[in-house]
Design a protein around this motif. Structure first.
Motif, PDB file in Angstrom:
ATOM      1  N   THR A 200      -0.041   9.839   3.232  1.00 50.64           N
ATOM      2  CA  THR A 200      -0.146  10.044   1.788  1.00 50.64           C
ATOM      3  C   THR A 200      -1.608  10.202   1.392  1.00 50.64           C
ATOM      4  O   THR A 200      -2.509   9.679   2.040  1.00 50.64           O
ATOM      5  N   TYR A 221       0.703  11.371  -3.450  1.00 51.93           N
ATOM      6  CA  TYR A 221       1.363  10.268  -4.155  1.00 51.93           C
ATOM      7  C   TYR A 221       1.186  10.339  -5.674  1.00 51.93           C
ATOM      8  O   TYR A 221       1.904   9.641  -6.413  1.00 51.93           O
ATOM      9  N   TRP A 227       6.862   8.272  -3.369  1.00 54.88           N
ATOM     10  CA  TRP A 227       6.475   8.836  -2.085  1.00 54.88           C
ATOM     11  C   TRP A 227       7.136   8.126  -0.909  1.00 54.88           C
ATOM     12  O   TRP A 227       7.347   8.718   0.145  1.00 54.88           O
TER      13      TRP A 227
END
Length: 354
Positions: A200, A221, A227
């Motif tokens: 991420t 994210y 996420w």
């Protein structure tokens, strides 16, 4: 020891008032060493988030007054005590963060031996360390690269390989958060092991860099606040990831738990996102049961794990990711601010040698 310099530059945490509480001094180089001590010329040191917490007064672990900050260093042994057997002058070495943590689990006693916290650390030109508090530097790395290993590298290695019987294996899926030092090492170790990596970030530019490191999937994210659920959908049969390298804490734990598979491991290694404001719906202990997973807190790793990691680094040809901007020792406070502002990609390095 007559050929050794008489003094060198040393930083100390004089006040817990922020980065302006750091003070640079010229201090004498010790003329006498303990029987098992090594005098090291520190060539490079790297910054960790814990280094930022200490002068701000937010460090939750033992810390001595006026400590020399920094845990991560790489340099050359220039003198040894009479009973040192592991090293000789001229050997290149790295420091161990918890100097007394040689193998097995941490203990209350070994937690009192952290460089830059309980003991004087690495943001200086010369330092004395027990031979048991050093490891040989991987010969394939530069001093700058090797100085990135002691905290972030060992932490990532421990998170993936430190739980007996549950080491990372080929075909596993690993979720990493952001682009800090631990996360980037975890990406590299996982890719080298043949695992699938989901990472991420909030930056498309950093996302491209993660892909170049080998990350198979990158989730922004900020674009997808769920996420963790998105990461789970990317896994085989949507069962979830085998490992989450959780570096942020209260602000990300809910989604980390959403991503994990049954019997997966959430390795909590830090809280760079803060302790939470009370507004977050932070998972409680029962969520471990609801998700049927393992949540493991860890603090770096042992000397034995460091040596295991170094062997893997040497064999794989892995090179630590370091930020493009390297700071002089004299500019340490500026390096702290650079990391605090998250302007880096990779480890922030301080060049200590004159």
């Amino acid at each position: 020891m007559s050929e050794l310099p008489a003094e060198g530059l040393t930083w100390r945490v004089k006040e817990l008032s922020g980065f302006d509480g750091l003070a640079l001094n010229r201090e004498s180089v010790p003329e006498q060493l303990g029987d098992h001590d090594c005098l090291v010329k520190i060539e490079a040191a790297s910054l960790n988030f814990r280094d930022l917490m200490i002068p701000k007064g937010h460090y939750p672990f033992p810390m001595k007054s006026g400590v020399v900050p920094g845990s991560d260093g790489a340099g050359t042994v220039i003198a040894i005590g009479s009973r040192v057997s592991c090293f000789k002058p001229g050997d290149n070495v790295c420091t161990i963060l918890n100097q007394g943590h040689h193998h097995g689990s941490l203990t209350p006693a070994t937690m009192q031996t952290s460089l830059g916290g309980s003991l004087d650390g690495t943001f200086r030109q010369y330092g004395v360390f027990p031979e048991s508090g050093l490891v040989r530097m991987p010969p394939s790395l530069s001093f700058h690269e090797a100085s990135a290993l002691p905290c972030a590298g060992v932490t990532a290695w421990n998170a993936l390989y430190g739980l007996p019987g549950r080491a990372l294996k080929q075909g596993d899926t690993v979720l990493t958060l952001g682009t800090g030092g631990v996360s980037l090492f975890a990406v590299q170790f996982a890719v080298a092991a043949g695992a699938t990596v989901i990472s991420t970030t909030s930056s498309s530019a950093k996302g491209e860099k993660l892909k170049k490191l080998g990350a198979h999937h990158v989730i922004n994210y900020r674009d997808d606040v769920r996420w963790g659920e998105a990461a789970k959908r990317l896994t085989e049969h949507q069962h979830g990831v085998d490992f989450v390298i959780e570096v942020a804490g209260a602000t990300t734990l809910k989604q980390s738990m959403a991503a994990i598979k049954i019997d997966g491991i959430v390795a909590i290694v830090g809280a760079i996102g803060g302790q939470g404001t009370g507004g977050e719906s932070e998972p409680g202990l029962l969520n471990v049961w609801y998700n049927t997973c393992i949540v493991r807190g860890l603090a770096v790793g042992s000397r034995t794990q460091f040596e295991e990691m170094n062997r893997a680094v040497a064999v794989s040809g892995l090179r630590p990711v370091i930020d493009e901007r390297v700071f002089r020792l004299e500019d340490l406070a500026e390096a702290y601010q650079h990391l605090w502002d998250q302007k880096n990609f990779g480890k922030v390095i301080v060049h200590c040698s004159p």
